[in-house]
Motif scaffolding. Sequence first.
Motif, PDB file in Angstrom:
ATOM      1  N   ALA A 203       0.831  -1.208   0.000  1.00 39.49           N
ATOM      2  CA  ALA A 203       0.000   0.000   0.000  1.00 39.49           C
ATOM      3  C   ALA A 203       0.865   1.258   0.000  1.00 39.49           C
ATOM      4  O   ALA A 203       0.525   2.255  -0.642  1.00 39.49           O
ATOM      5  CB  ALA A 203      -0.929  -0.008   1.216  1.00 39.49           C
ATOM      6  N   VAL A 204       1.992   1.208   0.706  1.00 42.69           N
ATOM      7  CA  VAL A 204       2.915   2.346   0.686  1.00 42.69           C
ATOM      8  C   VAL A 204       3.446   2.531  -0.746  1.00 42.69           C
ATOM      9  O   VAL A 204       3.511   3.657  -1.254  1.00 42.69           O
ATOM     10  CB  VAL A 204       4.063   2.142   1.693  1.00 42.69           C
ATOM     11  N   ALA A 205       3.766   1.427  -1.395  1.00 44.33           N
ATOM     12  CA  ALA A 205       4.241   1.512  -2.781  1.00 44.33           C
ATOM     13  C   ALA A 205       3.157   2.093  -3.686  1.00 44.33           C
ATOM     14  O   ALA A 205       3.452   2.794  -4.660  1.00 44.33           O
ATOM     15  CB  ALA A 205       4.679   0.137  -3.274  1.00 44.33           C
ATOM     16  N   ALA A 206       1.881   1.840  -3.344  1.00 46.26           N
ATOM     17  CA  ALA A 206       0.774   2.338  -4.169  1.00 46.26           C
ATOM     18  C   ALA A 206       0.421   3.788  -3.862  1.00 46.26           C
ATOM     19  O   ALA A 206      -0.328   4.407  -4.614  1.00 46.26           O
ATOM     20  CB  ALA A 206      -0.462   1.451  -3.967  1.00 46.26           C
ATOM     21  N   VAL A 208       0.255   5.146  -0.161  1.00 48.18           N
ATOM     22  CA  VAL A 208       0.054   5.508   1.252  1.00 48.18           C
ATOM     23  C   VAL A 208       1.273   6.286   1.732  1.00 48.18           C
ATOM     24  O   VAL A 208       2.414   5.847   1.544  1.00 48.18           O
ATOM     25  CB  VAL A 208      -0.169   4.253   2.128  1.00 48.18           C
ATOM     26  N   SER A 209       1.033   7.461   2.332  1.00 45.28           N
ATOM     27  CA  SER A 209       2.157   8.306   2.747  1.00 45.28           C
ATOM     28  C   SER A 209       2.032   8.763   4.193  1.00 45.28           C
ATOM     29  O   SER A 209       2.768   9.657   4.636  1.00 45.28           O
ATOM     30  CB  SER A 209       2.240   9.537   1.835  1.00 45.28           C
ATOM     31  N   HIS A 210       1.110   8.137   4.946  1.00 47.54           N
ATOM     32  CA  HIS A 210       0.839   8.635   6.296  1.00 47.54           C
ATOM     33  C   HIS A 210       0.231   7.503   7.106  1.00 47.54           C
ATOM     34  O   HIS A 210      -0.438   6.624   6.559  1.00 47.54           O
ATOM     35  CB  HIS A 210      -0.145   9.802   6.187  1.00 47.54           C
ATOM     36  N   ALA A 211       0.487   7.516   8.420  1.00 50.60           N
ATOM     37  CA  ALA A 211      -0.096   6.524   9.322  1.00 50.60           C
ATOM     38  C   ALA A 211      -1.058   7.222  10.270  1.00 50.60           C
ATOM     39  O   ALA A 211      -0.678   8.179  10.944  1.00 50.60           O
ATOM     40  CB  ALA A 211       1.003   5.838  10.130  1.00 50.60           C
ATOM     41  N   THR A 212      -2.293   6.751  10.295  1.00 60.79           N
ATOM     42  CA  THR A 212      -3.303   7.321  11.193  1.00 60.79           C
ATOM     43  C   THR A 212      -3.137   6.730  12.588  1.00 60.79           C
ATOM     44  O   THR A 212      -3.134   5.514  12.749  1.00 60.79           O
ATOM     45  CB  THR A 212      -4.714   7.024  10.655  1.00 60.79           C
ATOM     46  N   HIS A 213      -3.024   7.589  13.589  1.00 57.55           N
ATOM     47  CA  HIS A 213      -2.729   7.198  14.985  1.00 57.55           C
ATOM     48  C   HIS A 213      -2.062   5.829  15.077  1.00 57.55           C
ATOM     49  O   HIS A 213      -2.654   4.839  15.458  1.00 57.55           O
ATOM     50  CB  HIS A 213      -3.911   7.323  15.942  1.00 57.55           C
ATOM     51  N   LEU A 214      -0.755   5.870  14.760  1.00 55.26           N
ATOM     52  CA  LEU A 214       0.080   4.677  14.754  1.00 55.26           C
ATOM     53  C   LEU A 214      -0.133   3.860  16.030  1.00 55.26           C
ATOM     54  O   LEU A 214      -0.151   4.431  17.129  1.00 55.26           O
ATOM     55  CB  LEU A 214       1.549   5.090  14.645  1.00 55.26           C
ATOM     56  N   PHE A 215      -0.297   2.582  15.866  1.00 49.65           N
ATOM     57  CA  PHE A 215      -0.510   1.577  16.933  1.00 49.65           C
ATOM     58  C   PHE A 215      -1.964   1.514  17.408  1.00 49.65           C
ATOM     59  O   PHE A 215      -2.419   0.454  17.801  1.00 49.65           O
ATOM     60  CB  PHE A 215       0.389   1.798  18.160  1.00 49.65           C
ATOM     61  N   LEU A 232       4.867   0.550   8.525  1.00 52.54           N
ATOM     62  CA  LEU A 232       4.777   2.006   8.361  1.00 52.54           C
ATOM     63  C   LEU A 232       6.006   2.689   8.964  1.00 52.54           C
ATOM     64  O   LEU A 232       6.562   3.615   8.375  1.00 52.54           O
ATOM     65  CB  LEU A 232       3.483   2.528   9.004  1.00 52.54           C
ATOM     66  N   LEU A 233       6.450   2.199  10.121  1.00 53.46           N
ATOM     67  CA  LEU A 233       7.659   2.776  10.725  1.00 53.46           C
ATOM     68  C   LEU A 233       8.898   2.446   9.909  1.00 53.46           C
ATOM     69  O   LEU A 233       9.898   3.169   9.963  1.00 53.46           O
ATOM     70  CB  LEU A 233       7.844   2.259  12.157  1.00 53.46           C
ATOM     71  N   ASP A 234       8.843   1.354   9.169  1.00 55.42           N
ATOM     72  CA  ASP A 234       9.986   0.909   8.371  1.00 55.42           C
ATOM     73  C   ASP A 234       9.989   1.568   6.990  1.00 55.42           C
ATOM     74  O   ASP A 234      10.783   1.224   6.132  1.00 55.42           O
ATOM     75  CB  ASP A 234       9.919  -0.621   8.243  1.00 55.42           C
ATOM     76  N   SER A 235       9.062   2.510   6.763  1.00 60.99           N
ATOM     77  CA  SER A 235       9.004   3.209   5.478  1.00 60.99           C
ATOM     78  C   SER A 235       9.271   4.693   5.733  1.00 60.99           C
ATOM     79  O   SER A 235       9.668   5.076   6.830  1.00 60.99           O
ATOM     80  CB  SER A 235       7.626   3.019   4.854  1.00 60.99           C
TER      81      SER A 235
END
Length: 408
Positions: A203-206, A208-215, A232-235
Amino acid sequence: MSDSEPFVVAADHVVTPSGWLAPGWLRIAGGRIAAMGEGEPPEPAAYRVRWALPGFIDMHVHGGGGASFTEGGPDDVRRAAAFHRGHGTTRLLASLVTAPLDELERRVAMLADLADEGVIDGIHLEGPFLSAARCGAQNPRHLTAPDVAAFRKLHAAARGWLKMITIAPELPGALDVIRAAAGAGVIAAAGHTDASAEVTAAAVAAGVSHATHLFNGMRPLAHRDPGPAGALLDSQVTCEVVADGTHLHDTVIRLAARAAGPGNLVLITDAMAAAGMPDGTYRLGDLAVTVTAGVARLTPTATTPSTAATLATPAPSGRSAAPLGSASALGAIAGSTATMDQVVRHAITAVGLRVPDVAAAASTTPARRLGLSAETGALAPGLSADIVLLDGDFRLTTVIASGTATSG
Ligand SMILES: [Zn+2]
């Protein structure tokens, strides 16, 4: 815009994108930072404070001060925005929770009018393309499969003000909506998701550029199953955290800050109407929320499915170490009652993040993500005079929004 006389702020620390001026000063004129410098100010200061930070930018907030973006009329939106401005939030995205599509379309159109007026700076759709397994305080009845046509309808209704949409990447059709959003200049955020790390990376490759309230609202990170949080943290995506001492353990915030890096951490409140209000019963969208000791949870009902799997563990820091009750008997955390001045203070004094990194996470990075860097998000000459003044304990004393000061 401000029609007030020019004035000067002197601070022990004026926090800038590269560190701080200690001491430093800012001259505000015509709603802008007209000049700034190190040392004593060249003219008498109207304010003498310990800290000057750029005005906070909250990318994820549903309401506050008893008013909401998710229900009510334009005056409720104005009240909620004004409440948060009083707590240092000089720009914000109004976040909507999942609701029937036609209702979302109407609310998005109403919020677009308020964005035209300058009350809010855009809209964040938290749904309706989310995981039922990780829906948290989202009404599962209104969740729908990702659909590009539905996205385009909502996007059109927002007239350019839809800035972000939260999507669960594992749902069928999600990648198409992610591509459509990214292609339309809308931040595609992963959240309320049960995706594997592999699906999240795709999804990041497609786009996705943001994480909504991570965890929060996502499959937990485990050492052989890193899930969305790990991927997400690894991107290189920007990652929201609710640093209120309730949503995340402070150690997890430190780990997230280190893994994301100072340019990718974003502090949010995820606040709902109860922020700034007494404990009691409130609403988030069409669900009832009970606030006890400042923690907002879905009000358990006979028809509420067990939400134990989506619960965030109450963090002991800053509160009693005893859990707030048996987790299985509690509803899911339903947003927060936090304000940006509180999460900023918590991030500095309890989590122990560096002040310039916190200023980046609360202002500079969200400004960059929202395309506002030429206007706000830093203390620099020429930018809008959006400034938060704090005392030596990092408590807010004065908010300056577009050059107009209000003391807290
Ligand atoms: Zn939210």
